[in-house]
Structures are given as C-alpha cells and as structure tokens.
Design an enzyme around this catalytic site. Structure first.
Site, PDB file in Angstrom:
ATOM      1  N   SER A 336     -14.619 110.426 103.275  1.00  0.00           N
ATOM      2  CA  SER A 336     -14.685 111.860 103.545  1.00  0.00           C
ATOM      3  C   SER A 336     -13.319 112.499 103.714  1.00  0.00           C
ATOM      4  CB  SER A 336     -15.494 112.113 104.829  1.00  0.00           C
ATOM      5  OG  SER A 336     -16.800 111.611 104.715  1.00  0.00           O
ATOM      6  N   HIS A 423     -21.221 114.535 110.026  1.00  0.00           N
ATOM      7  CA  HIS A 423     -21.550 113.107 109.995  1.00  0.00           C
ATOM      8  C   HIS A 423     -21.774 112.534 111.386  1.00  0.00           C
ATOM      9  CE1 HIS A 423     -21.199 112.538 105.715  1.00  0.00           C
ATOM     10  NE2 HIS A 423     -20.014 113.118 105.698  1.00  0.00           N
TER      11      HIS A 423
END
Length: 486
Positions: A336, A423
C-alpha cells in the site's frame, strides 16, 4: 436505526436557519435586502416575476420545475406513472446547465423537507411515552413524521432503469457545492442514507474481471484506477494475467460499472515493491503454487457514493473466493501507498529530530550539514531519498518517522493516514515498511518512495479492531522496533 437516531436526523434536516420551504429569519432577510445582489431566498424567488442577476432559472421556470417534482411524489398515482414522470424530469434535467441544476437541488432540499409541526408533535409524544406501554406506537409516529417527501421523491426517481445512475451522478455533482451552500446538506444527507441501503452488501454481486471481460468493462478499469495508473493495454493485460486477479462489486442497476475493484497479485512471499508486480516482462507464477495474495490496488469508482463503505466486505469476499479456488494461499497482505506521510512529516519534522538521542542527533547533523540538526535541514536532505543508502542517518530517520506516522499518529481517534485508516479499520496490522517500494514520481511525492504492507491475519482481525477502538494500532515487531524511544 433507533428512535434517537431518527430524532437526530430530523434535527439535522431542520437545523436552525434552514427550515423547509426556504424561509429565513428576519435578520437573514434584512441582510439579503441590504446586500441587494445575488440570488434571493428560494421562497422569494418562487413568488417573484422577474429573474435577478445571479439567479439561474427564471421564477416562472422555477415554479414549473417545482410543479413537475411535486407531480412525481403525487400519492394518487401508481409507481409506474411516477417512474414515467421522474424519467421526464431526468431528461429535462440532463439538458440544464450547472447553475440551473443547482436550482433543482435547492427545490429538492428545501421544498420536500419533513413537516416541522408534525415532527415537533411526534417528538413530544415520543418523549412523553418513553417507558410506558405507548412507547412503541409513539416511535412509529415519530418515524412517520421523519419520513420526508424528499426521500419519496428520490425513491421514485430510482424506479426508472436509469434512475440510479442519475441519482449517483447528481450527488457526485452536488458534493463540491456543500461547503458553499449549506442549504444543500439535507439533500446530500438523504441521498447518502438511501445509498447506504440500496448499495448494501446483500444487493451487490462480486464478479471477477479478466482479460476475457467486455472491452468496455476493461476500459473502466483504466479510467478509474486510482492507485497505480494504467499506462497501456499491455499494462492492463498484465494486471489481468493468469497470476493476477481483479474483482469488483456490481449493483444490478449499474451492471456494467464496478463500484469498487481490487487488484491482486498471486506470489510466493510478501512483496516489497510495486515495480516487480507491474513488470510486464516478469515470469509468471503458477496460481496453484502461489502461497501469498497481495492486494496492491483498491479503487472506488463512484464519487456519488462517498460515505458508502464497500472495501471491508470486498476484501473479505475476495479472500474467501481465493481460498476456495487456490487452497495453497495462506498469507493475505497488501502493498500500500502512504499518501499522507510527506505532508505529516513536514508538520512534525522538528519534533521528530528533537526526540533523537545525542549520538543519533550528531550523526544526522553531520549528514545534513547542521549541528544541531534541524527539521528543515532533515526535510531538505530527504528530497534525495532515492539516493540514500541503507546506512544513511536521513534514511533511517525517515523509516522511524514513517513507523511513527502509521503506528501512532491519530486524527479524531483514527489513524491519520487514509489508507491506514481503511486497512487497520478492517482488522489488519502494520506489517512492514518497504524502502523504495514505489520509486515513481507519485510515490516520491507522497511518501519519499516508501510503501507499507498491511497483513490480514484472518484469526486476529477482531482482536486488531478491538485494539484500534482503544486507540492502539496493531503492528508487527519490525515496526515496533522502528518507533522512536520516548
């Protein structure tokens, strides 16, 4: 939604200074008259005969538009007829300029609000009935009073096959104007509330998008990819190859547009950088031999659905689908970006430098040419992040700072970084920082090229969510080692 939620919603829709019908207080009306320029309150415009400079629709056209909208919610007509009338309004609306569309938004927002008197009466009855046998009936009355004609209007627009597309696009166009015109907030709140129901997970289909999918669908991937730009057809083909997966959520009323999609790489270990994953010449990994699934891009496609969360359910559904297809997969992680890191560090660099012990401060000072080192000099040296070797004090401090940002920086009780917020809110943990993970100009601009892995340990998701609710972020030992000592 309980009765208290409905009361809160009713108060928000009928906040002081913005009652239904567009009426204003005497003070507000006085201010408008003194200024003498710009659009008048909606009620005044509906009663006028001539258009004032700065107003889009002429009073006569505005009144006609209101009549057409009211005709859509006429309780005496069938749903079929309501859909036909709504379709006619949609066609007319589509030919209007933006300023004219704003007038329609105002009509929807102000002229289709709940009845103030009925709401007040129902609220008083409910408060008086709490704890008595009549509480249930009083709650029903309160719910009915809060059911605004605006909701009914929007529901009837959705009858038409193209109505959902119309409403989603309307909200996307509306959102940028909310700060400038608070009169539009009730319409936005109503749309978001309806969308949260209409786009519930129970009504969405998870579909795999592959190279064999229609070209029009693949073009949407290229259009909406928000993390790593797709540069060519060869690039998108690589992302849909045999060792890759792409899944999206679809709604029956928007069948050819993914609402959100995730791109997955099937590999043999947690990935450290994005370049190998996007390398079109890289050797393929046999999917049935892969042990790790890397979620490297998640993109929402519909601005009008802002506030409606799909990502949590999408990842869970994709994990379940992959496990069923490829039982050797045991590790599920992301690669990410850290989009907020550079901006955060610019504000906190001085404080980060001040926390260094004497030895590290001296090492950093020699590297940046300033004894004692300063936040400004540190940031200047970090601009050459791609050239810093592993022993560089600047590089080491950047890693420390990134760990602090992801593991400790909070905003309103949630992780400061938007991707981390997503997340970690889903129950993952911060697993590993990757130096040079994204060497692209965008990656350097956002986070000095740093990327992060979030690990989805399926047995600990609830534990990590509980920890986050307590204001603590779940991190691996490698991230914990990077935290600066207090």
């Amino acid at each position: 939604m309980n009765a208290s939620d409905w009361i809160t919603r009713g108060v928000s829709l009928l906040r002081p200074g913005h009652p239904p019908g567009g009426t204003k207080s005497a003070a507000d009306a006085s201010k408008t008259k003194k200024i003498g320029a710009g659009p008048r309150p909606l009620t005044e415009r509906l009663e006028a005969t001539l258009r004032r400079p700065g107003e889009a629709l002429a009073p006569r056209a505005l009144r006609r538009a209101l009549v057409e909208l009211q005709a859509v919610v006429d309780p005496r007509i069938s749903e079929v007829e309501a859909g036909r009338r709504a379709h006619a309004v949609v066609q007319w609306y589509g030919a209007r300029e933006l300023d004219e569309r704003r007038d329609i938004w105002l009509l929807m927002s102000e002229r289709f609000a709940p009845d103030v008197q009925q709401l007040s009466t129902a609220r008083d009855r409910h408060e008086a009935a709490v704890g008595t046998p009549d509480e249930g009936q009083a709650e029903i009355g309160l719910r009915r009073a809060l059911a605004s004609p605006r909701a009914r209007l929007l529901q009837r627009f959705a009858i038409d096959p193209e109505g959902m597309r119309f409403l989603v696009d309307l909200r996307a166009e509306l959102l940028p104007h909310l700060k400038g015109d608070r009169r539009l907030l009730p319409l936005d709140a109503e749309l978001e509330h309806l969308f949260s129901t209409w786009f519930d997970m129970a009504f969405l289909d998870l579909r795999r998008i592959s190279w064999d999918s229609p070209a029009s669908l693949i073009e949407k991937l290229i259009q909406y990819e928000a993390v790593h730009d797709i540069k060519s057809w060869a690039d998108v083909k690589n992302r849909l190859d045999s060792d890759r997966r792409c899944y999206g959520f679809f709604h029956p009323r928007l069948p050819n547009t993914p609402l959100i999609f995730v791109e997955v790489a099937l590999v043999d270990r947690i990935s450290e950088g994005i370049v190998p994953l996007l390398d079109e010449a890289a050797a393929l990994v046999r999917p049935d031999k892969a042990t790790t699934a890397i979620f490297y891009s998640i993109s929402n496609t519909q601005t009008g659905l802002r506030g409606v969360s799909f990502g949590d359910s999408l990842i869970k559904r994709v994990v379940e689908t992959l496990q069923e297809e490829l039982p050797r997969l045991k590790t599920f992680a992301t690669l990410s970006p850290i989009p907020g890191f550079r901006a955060w560090l610019a504000r906190h660099a001085a404080g980060i430098v001040e926390r260094l012990d004497e030895k590290r401060a001296a090492e950093l000072g020699r590297a940046v040419g300033s004894l004692p080192p300063t936040g400004e000099r540190f940031l200047a040296a970090a601009e050459d992040a791609h050239a810093l070797d592993a022993k560089s004090p600047v590089r080491q401090l950047l890693m420390n700072a990134a760990a602090e940002y992801l593991g400790r920086a909070m905003a309103d009780g949630k992780p400061a970084d938007p991707v981390a917020r997503f997340h970690l809110g889903n129950g993952s943990r911060v697993e590993r920082l990757n130096w040079g993970g994204d060497p692209s100009p965008k990656g350097l601009r956002q986070s000095y090229g740093l990327m992060v892995n979030y690990l989805y340990d399926l047995k600990r998701l609830d534990k990590h969510r509980t920890l986050l609710a307590q204001g603590k972020v779940a991190v691996s030992s490698s991230i914990d080692d990077l935290f600066l000592k207090s």
